[in-house]
Design a protein around this motif. Structure first.
Motif, mmCIF file in Angstrom:
data_model
loop_
_atom_site.group_PDB
_atom_site.id
_atom_site.type_symbol
_atom_site.label_atom_id
_atom_site.label_comp_id
_atom_site.label_asym_id
_atom_site.label_seq_id
_atom_site.Cartn_x
_atom_site.Cartn_y
_atom_site.Cartn_z
ATOM 1 N N ALA A 103 0.823 -1.213 0.000
ATOM 2 C CA ALA A 103 0.000 0.000 0.000
ATOM 3 C C ALA A 103 0.858 1.265 0.000
ATOM 4 C CB ALA A 103 -0.937 0.006 1.208
ATOM 5 N N ARG A 104 2.055 1.181 0.541
ATOM 6 C CA ARG A 104 2.977 2.330 0.520
ATOM 7 C C ARG A 104 3.672 2.472 -0.833
ATOM 8 N NH1 ARG A 104 6.487 1.590 6.086
ATOM 9 N NH2 ARG A 104 4.895 2.238 7.582
ATOM 10 N N GLY A 105 3.486 1.506 -1.724
ATOM 11 C CA GLY A 105 4.107 1.567 -3.043
ATOM 12 C C GLY A 105 5.404 0.791 -3.145
ATOM 13 N N ASN A 106 5.778 0.069 -2.110
ATOM 14 C CA ASN A 106 6.993 -0.743 -2.124
ATOM 15 C C ASN A 106 6.618 -2.143 -2.595
ATOM 16 O OD1 ASN A 106 9.248 -2.283 -1.637
ATOM 17 N ND2 ASN A 106 9.400 -1.790 0.534
ATOM 18 N N ALA A 107 6.520 -2.316 -3.914
ATOM 19 C CA ALA A 107 6.068 -3.583 -4.487
ATOM 20 C C ALA A 107 7.008 -4.728 -4.149
ATOM 21 C CB ALA A 107 5.914 -3.445 -6.004
ATOM 22 N N VAL A 147 1.164 -7.229 -7.273
ATOM 23 C CA VAL A 147 2.037 -6.084 -7.027
ATOM 24 C C VAL A 147 3.369 -6.262 -7.743
ATOM 25 C CG1 VAL A 147 0.925 -5.439 -4.865
ATOM 26 C CG2 VAL A 147 2.959 -6.846 -4.789
ATOM 27 N N PRO A 152 -2.228 -2.235 -10.443
ATOM 28 C CA PRO A 152 -2.624 -0.929 -9.913
ATOM 29 C C PRO A 152 -2.216 -0.767 -8.451
ATOM 30 C CG PRO A 152 -4.532 -2.353 -10.191
ATOM 31 C CD PRO A 152 -3.358 -3.074 -10.781
ATOM 32 N N ALA A 153 -2.206 0.472 -8.012
ATOM 33 C CA ALA A 153 -1.858 0.770 -6.623
ATOM 34 C C ALA A 153 -2.767 -0.017 -5.685
ATOM 35 C CB ALA A 153 -1.998 2.261 -6.356
ATOM 36 N N VAL A 154 -2.204 -0.437 -4.581
ATOM 37 C CA VAL A 154 -2.937 -1.241 -3.598
ATOM 38 C C VAL A 154 -3.628 -0.314 -2.604
ATOM 39 C CG1 VAL A 154 -2.652 -2.884 -1.712
ATOM 40 C CG2 VAL A 154 -1.407 -3.212 -3.846
ATOM 41 N N ASP A 155 -4.916 -0.514 -2.447
ATOM 42 C CA ASP A 155 -5.691 0.181 -1.424
ATOM 43 C C ASP A 155 -5.798 -0.799 -0.255
ATOM 44 O OD1 ASP A 155 -8.123 0.650 0.167
ATOM 45 O OD2 ASP A 155 -8.514 2.265 -1.273
#
Length: 168
Positions: A103-107, A147, A152-155
């Motif tokens: 969720a922070r964008g650290n795939a 991811v 797409p970005a994780v909510d």
């Protein structure tokens, strides 16, 4: 920040025993915010809960999009519960941190922790404390794949797993 006896400003927050503790406010994903900024109430550390209370509180936090805080609930159970239950709570904590990173964008980090947590609980028998282990393993591996593939970005709230029933 405190002023020490020598007049120097101590920029590290410490508890009564002198251990470093960050008093900075945090957002729902556990990221530190600037001092003075309103943040999300932090989970108290060291709370001893029953297994049912642990699952309920962690689910509430996951549903609210706060997996970092759910991780702290699992960590309390891991550290205070019976040793035989430690692999479950440790694995669930890793899943929550994996969701946090995703969720922070650290795939990369998110996928790694999701897979590690899934591997840690995969061999557990039955539904310990009502936790749907097979459903969570499927959820974690599916999310890790998405991811990693640049989905797409994780909510965090939308992607929150159902601890007692897999995906909704």
């Amino acid at each position: 920040m405190d002023e020490g006896e020598d007049g120097a400003v101590n920029t590290r927050d410490r508890d009564a025993e002198g251990r470093a503790r960050s008093a900075r406010p945090r957002d729902g994903l556990g990221r530190p915010l600037p001092y003075g900024t309103p943040g999300v109430e932090r989970q108290p550390e060291g709370v001893v809960r029953t297994s049912a209370q642990t699952v309920r509180e962690a689910q509430r936090l996951l549903d609210a999009g706060m997996p970092f805080h759910a991780h702290e609930v699992f960590e309390d159970a891991w550290k205070s519960g019976p040793g035989a239950a430690a692999p479950l709570w440790r694995g669930l904590a890793q899943l929550a941190v994996g969701l946090t990173h995703a969720a922070r964008g650290n795939a990369v980090g998110g996928a790694r922790l999701l897979r590690r947590g899934a591997a840690g609980i995969e061999g557990l028998d039955g539904r310990p404390y009502g936790v749907d282990v097979p459903g969570l393993v499927r959820w974690a591996r599916e999310l890790a794949g998405r991811v990693t593939d640049g989905g797409p970005a994780v909510d965090a709230a939308r992607e929150a797993p159902r601890l007692a029933g897999g995906l909704e």
